[in-house]
Design a protein around this motif. Structure first.
Motif, PDB file in Angstrom:
ATOM      1  N   TRP A 266       0.845  -1.188   0.000  1.00  0.00           N
ATOM      2  CA  TRP A 266       0.000   0.000   0.000  1.00  0.00           C
ATOM      3  C   TRP A 266       0.886   1.245   0.000  1.00  0.00           C
ATOM      4  O   TRP A 266       1.860   1.334   0.747  1.00  0.00           O
ATOM      5  N   VAL A 267       0.553   2.239  -0.826  1.00  0.00           N
ATOM      6  CA  VAL A 267       1.352   3.464  -0.898  1.00  0.00           C
ATOM      7  C   VAL A 267       0.540   4.732  -0.686  1.00  0.00           C
ATOM      8  O   VAL A 267       1.094   5.769  -0.339  1.00  0.00           O
ATOM      9  N   GLY A 268      -0.781   4.686  -0.882  1.00  0.00           N
ATOM     10  CA  GLY A 268      -1.585   5.896  -0.732  1.00  0.00           C
ATOM     11  C   GLY A 268      -1.618   6.368   0.709  1.00  0.00           C
ATOM     12  O   GLY A 268      -1.835   5.582   1.627  1.00  0.00           O
ATOM     13  N   GLN A 269      -1.390   7.662   0.898  1.00  0.00           N
ATOM     14  CA  GLN A 269      -1.312   8.183   2.263  1.00  0.00           C
ATOM     15  C   GLN A 269      -2.633   8.068   3.000  1.00  0.00           C
ATOM     16  O   GLN A 269      -2.664   7.798   4.201  1.00  0.00           O
ATOM     17  N   VAL A 270      -3.740   8.252   2.304  1.00  0.00           N
ATOM     18  CA  VAL A 270      -5.042   8.089   2.965  1.00  0.00           C
ATOM     19  C   VAL A 270      -5.245   6.632   3.357  1.00  0.00           C
ATOM     20  O   VAL A 270      -5.649   6.322   4.484  1.00  0.00           O
ATOM     21  N   ALA A 271      -4.934   5.733   2.443  1.00  0.00           N
ATOM     22  CA  ALA A 271      -5.086   4.310   2.745  1.00  0.00           C
ATOM     23  C   ALA A 271      -4.235   3.907   3.939  1.00  0.00           C
ATOM     24  O   ALA A 271      -4.672   3.150   4.819  1.00  0.00           O
ATOM     25  N   LEU A 272      -3.011   4.416   4.005  1.00  0.00           N
ATOM     26  CA  LEU A 272      -2.096   4.015   5.069  1.00  0.00           C
ATOM     27  C   LEU A 272      -2.538   4.508   6.446  1.00  0.00           C
ATOM     28  O   LEU A 272      -2.089   3.970   7.466  1.00  0.00           O
ATOM     29  N   THR A 273      -3.409   5.508   6.480  1.00  0.00           N
ATOM     30  CA  THR A 273      -3.947   5.943   7.781  1.00  0.00           C
ATOM     31  C   THR A 273      -5.093   5.046   8.241  1.00  0.00           C
ATOM     32  O   THR A 273      -5.478   5.093   9.406  1.00  0.00           O
ATOM     33  N   LYS A 274      -5.632   4.233   7.332  1.00  0.00           N
ATOM     34  CA  LYS A 274      -6.804   3.417   7.640  1.00  0.00           C
ATOM     35  C   LYS A 274      -6.536   1.913   7.579  1.00  0.00           C
ATOM     36  O   LYS A 274      -7.278   1.122   8.164  1.00  0.00           O
ATOM     37  N   ILE A 275      -5.502   1.505   6.849  1.00  0.00           N
ATOM     38  CA  ILE A 275      -5.268   0.096   6.529  1.00  0.00           C
ATOM     39  C   ILE A 275      -3.983  -0.390   7.197  1.00  0.00           C
ATOM     40  O   ILE A 275      -2.980   0.324   7.205  1.00  0.00           O
ATOM     41  N   THR A 276      -4.004  -1.594   7.725  1.00  0.00           N
ATOM     42  CA  THR A 276      -2.786  -2.243   8.196  1.00  0.00           C
ATOM     43  C   THR A 276      -2.334  -3.232   7.130  1.00  0.00           C
ATOM     44  O   THR A 276      -3.036  -4.200   6.826  1.00  0.00           O
ATOM     45  N   ASP A 277      -1.170  -2.970   6.529  1.00  0.00           N
ATOM     46  CA  ASP A 277      -0.627  -3.819   5.467  1.00  0.00           C
ATOM     47  C   ASP A 277      -0.048  -5.076   6.102  1.00  0.00           C
ATOM     48  O   ASP A 277       0.894  -5.004   6.894  1.00  0.00           O
ATOM     49  N   THR A 278      -0.592  -6.233   5.757  1.00  0.00           N
ATOM     50  CA  THR A 278      -0.118  -7.496   6.334  1.00  0.00           C
ATOM     51  C   THR A 278       0.689  -8.328   5.341  1.00  0.00           C
ATOM     52  O   THR A 278       1.071  -9.454   5.648  1.00  0.00           O
ATOM     53  N   GLY A 279       0.966  -7.785   4.161  1.00  0.00           N
ATOM     54  CA  GLY A 279       1.643  -8.558   3.124  1.00  0.00           C
ATOM     55  C   GLY A 279       3.148  -8.485   3.135  1.00  0.00           C
ATOM     56  O   GLY A 279       3.814  -9.285   2.488  1.00  0.00           O
ATOM     57  N   THR A 280       3.724  -7.541   3.878  1.00  0.00           N
ATOM     58  CA  THR A 280       5.171  -7.319   3.835  1.00  0.00           C
ATOM     59  C   THR A 280       6.010  -8.570   4.107  1.00  0.00           C
ATOM     60  O   THR A 280       7.031  -8.780   3.429  1.00  0.00           O
ATOM     61  N   PRO A 281       5.647  -9.436   5.050  1.00  0.00           N
ATOM     62  CA  PRO A 281       6.505 -10.605   5.303  1.00  0.00           C
ATOM     63  C   PRO A 281       6.719 -11.487   4.080  1.00  0.00           C
ATOM     64  O   PRO A 281       7.752 -12.157   3.970  1.00  0.00           O
ATOM     65  N   ARG A 282       5.778 -11.493   3.150  1.00  0.00           N
ATOM     66  CA  ARG A 282       5.898 -12.389   2.006  1.00  0.00           C
ATOM     67  C   ARG A 282       6.463 -11.712   0.761  1.00  0.00           C
ATOM     68  O   ARG A 282       6.988 -12.405  -0.113  1.00  0.00           O
ATOM     69  N   VAL A 283       6.347 -10.404   0.654  1.00  0.00           N
ATOM     70  CA  VAL A 283       6.923  -9.731  -0.521  1.00  0.00           C
ATOM     71  C   VAL A 283       7.683  -8.464  -0.101  1.00  0.00           C
ATOM     72  O   VAL A 283       7.373  -7.360  -0.557  1.00  0.00           O
ATOM     73  N   PRO A 284       8.694  -8.594   0.731  1.00  0.00           N
ATOM     74  CA  PRO A 284       9.422  -7.389   1.157  1.00  0.00           C
ATOM     75  C   PRO A 284      10.077  -6.653  -0.009  1.00  0.00           C
ATOM     76  O   PRO A 284      10.287  -5.444   0.059  1.00  0.00           O
ATOM     77  N   GLU A 285      10.373  -7.382  -1.098  1.00  0.00           N
ATOM     78  CA  GLU A 285      11.018  -6.740  -2.248  1.00  0.00           C
ATOM     79  C   GLU A 285      10.087  -5.807  -2.997  1.00  0.00           C
ATOM     80  O   GLU A 285      10.529  -5.026  -3.851  1.00  0.00           O
ATOM     81  N   SER A 286       8.797  -5.848  -2.697  1.00  0.00           N
ATOM     82  CA  SER A 286       7.848  -4.940  -3.334  1.00  0.00           C
ATOM     83  C   SER A 286       8.255  -3.486  -3.162  1.00  0.00           C
ATOM     84  O   SER A 286       8.031  -2.661  -4.046  1.00  0.00           O
ATOM     85  N   PHE A 287       8.904  -3.183  -2.025  1.00  0.00           N
ATOM     86  CA  PHE A 287       9.240  -1.790  -1.724  1.00  0.00           C
ATOM     87  C   PHE A 287      10.292  -1.216  -2.664  1.00  0.00           C
ATOM     88  O   PHE A 287      10.414  -0.002  -2.775  1.00  0.00           O
ATOM     89  N   TYR A 288      11.055  -2.074  -3.351  1.00  0.00           N
ATOM     90  CA  TYR A 288      11.965  -1.520  -4.353  1.00  0.00           C
ATOM     91  C   TYR A 288      11.584  -1.893  -5.779  1.00  0.00           C
ATOM     92  O   TYR A 288      12.095  -1.315  -6.727  1.00  0.00           O
ATOM     93  N   ARG A 289      10.678  -2.837  -5.973  1.00  0.00           N
ATOM     94  CA  ARG A 289      10.296  -3.173  -7.343  1.00  0.00           C
ATOM     95  C   ARG A 289       9.638  -1.988  -8.045  1.00  0.00           C
ATOM     96  O   ARG A 289       9.969  -1.663  -9.192  1.00  0.00           O
ATOM     97  N   ASP A 290       8.658  -1.338  -7.377  1.00  0.00           N
ATOM     98  CA  ASP A 290       8.020  -0.198  -8.038  1.00  0.00           C
ATOM     99  C   ASP A 290       9.006   0.962  -8.206  1.00  0.00           C
ATOM    100  O   ASP A 290       9.002   1.657  -9.223  1.00  0.00           O
ATOM    101  N   TRP A 291       9.898   1.144  -7.232  1.00  0.00           N
ATOM    102  CA  TRP A 291      10.919   2.197  -7.319  1.00  0.00           C
ATOM    103  C   TRP A 291      11.829   1.954  -8.508  1.00  0.00           C
ATOM    104  O   TRP A 291      12.161   2.883  -9.249  1.00  0.00           O
TER     105      TRP A 291
END
Length: 380
Positions: A266-291
């Motif tokens: 999740w990257v949207g600032q509004v979403a991040l104030t409302k949503i708890t992202d639970t996917g990071t343990p399985r795709v930590p590389e996502s944070f640099y793939r889009d970058w």
């Protein structure tokens, strides 16, 4: 030599289209069923329990559109398989997750995220031809190179469309003759599987049936879902938008400098104030793939080509945990890969697809109007 994905061209009533689909690729439909039915078996579901579970999703689909069930019935008859197995293919994300919840098994603990991928939209102002480009890498089970197809649906009741999809499915990513395109990336949140909802594949199919972009947005943003998902929409008229969707909410992201790029966090600032992202343990590389994709596109210049987007999607930075993923065993022993690279040019009505792009750089061009064509190997 990696074989291209089969091309299946169907027309007629929903049932007739489905029957043509199933009859054209019965082995691939049966392989899809093996992949996901095997998971239910491993979870301890016998035939009766499996029928009960899938029946719940059949009712959701029929309420969303009875013609979808008719098309699935045709696929089942054409391939010589049970209707409930075709419904399972079309609701496999939700079916497997619900099965795990019923067995008190954590969702996602045994495999990587479903539909992990990196997607991008290049708007006309950043395109060398002035025409929008929309594409993605689809990361999932490497075995799906044996199940996926490109399906062309000729309709009497709306625009024709092309979709890259697992055999037996009604839609995944794709584009239609009205110039509407869709790709999707899996997201996770704590809200997942706390309510019933329409299977994600059917929402994507609904998008491809629309003549007007506003109704495509409506299908994505307002249809109740059982789980989170990111859906990227574009129109040949020159606009794109990304919706980070929780089961009960949709958060829009707009283009920045003529680009939209999204992976599996999740990257949207509004979403991040409302949503708890639970996917990071399985795709930590996502944070640099889009970058990485955004960086490579911007380094390629102000005016971008299809070749530039392909080059960004071929990126092997920090391989094998990269934008373009070679087949490898993940942490839980499942064989994972970038199954396909899909590049759509809606103004031309074409979709270029390369199977297993970390191993293969030969694309096949599929068309809304013409026969498939093998392209020269992409440049290194």
């Amino acid at each position: 030599m990696v074989e291209p994905f089969p091309f299946v061209d169907v027309s007629g009533t929903p049932y007739e289209r489905g029957r043509q689909h199933g009859a054209a690729v019965p082995k691939r439909v049966k392989r899809s069923i093996e992949l996901y039915g095997g998971q239910l078996g491993d979870l301890g579901y016998d035939a009766a329990a499996k029928s009960r579970l899938i029946g719940e999703f059949a009712r959701e689909i029929e309420a969303f559109g009875a013609h979808y069930v008719e098309e699935m019935r045709g696929i089942a008859d054409g391939a010589g398989v049970a209707l409930e197995d075709v419904i399972m293919i079309n609701a496999r994300t939700e079916v497997i997750a619900k099965a795990k919840l019923e067995k008190n098994r954590p969702v996602g603990a045994e495999e990587e995220l479903d539909d992990g991928c990196t997607g991008a939209i290049i708007l006309p102002e950043r395109s060398a031809t002035g025409e929008l480009i929309h594409g993605q890498n689809w990361d999932w089970k490497a075995e799906c190179a044996e199940t996926a197809i490109v399906l062309r649906v000729r309709r009497d009741d709306g625009p024709d469309f092309l979709t890259f999809v697992e055999a037996g499915g009604l839609a995944r990513c794709g584009m239609n003759a009205a110039g509407i395109s869709i790709t999707a990336n899996y997201l996770e949140s704590k809200r997942d599987f706390t309510q019933a909802g329409v299977p994600l594949a059917l929402i994507r199919r609904k998008v491809l049936e629309q003549e007007h972009f506003a109704y495509a947005i409506k299908a994505v943003a307002t249809t109740p879902k059982a789980c989170s998902n990111n859906m990227m929409l574009s129109t040949v008229a020159g606009f794109g938008i990304d919706f980070e969707c929780a089961p009960d909410a949709a958060f829009p992201l707009y283009p920045e400098d003529g680009l939209i790029v999204h992976a599996n966090h999740w990257v949207g600032q509004v979403a991040l104030t409302k949503i708890t992202d639970t996917g990071t343990p399985r795709v930590p590389e996502s944070f640099y793939r889009d970058w990485r994709v955004r960086k490579l596109l911007n380094e390629a210049g102000r005016k971008l080509t299809v070749a530039d987007l392909k080059q960004a999607f071929f990126d092997d930075f920090l391989t094998p945990h990269s934008v373009c993923r070679p087949p490898r065993l993940n942490d839980t022993g499942n064989l994972s890969a970038t199954v396909a690279m899909v590049i759509m040019q809606p103004a031309k009505g074409t979709m270029e697809v390369a199977p297993l792009p970390a191993l293969n750089r030969i694309f096949t061009r599929y068309s809304l109007t013409d026969e498939p064509m093998t392209l020269a190997q992409a440049a290194e």
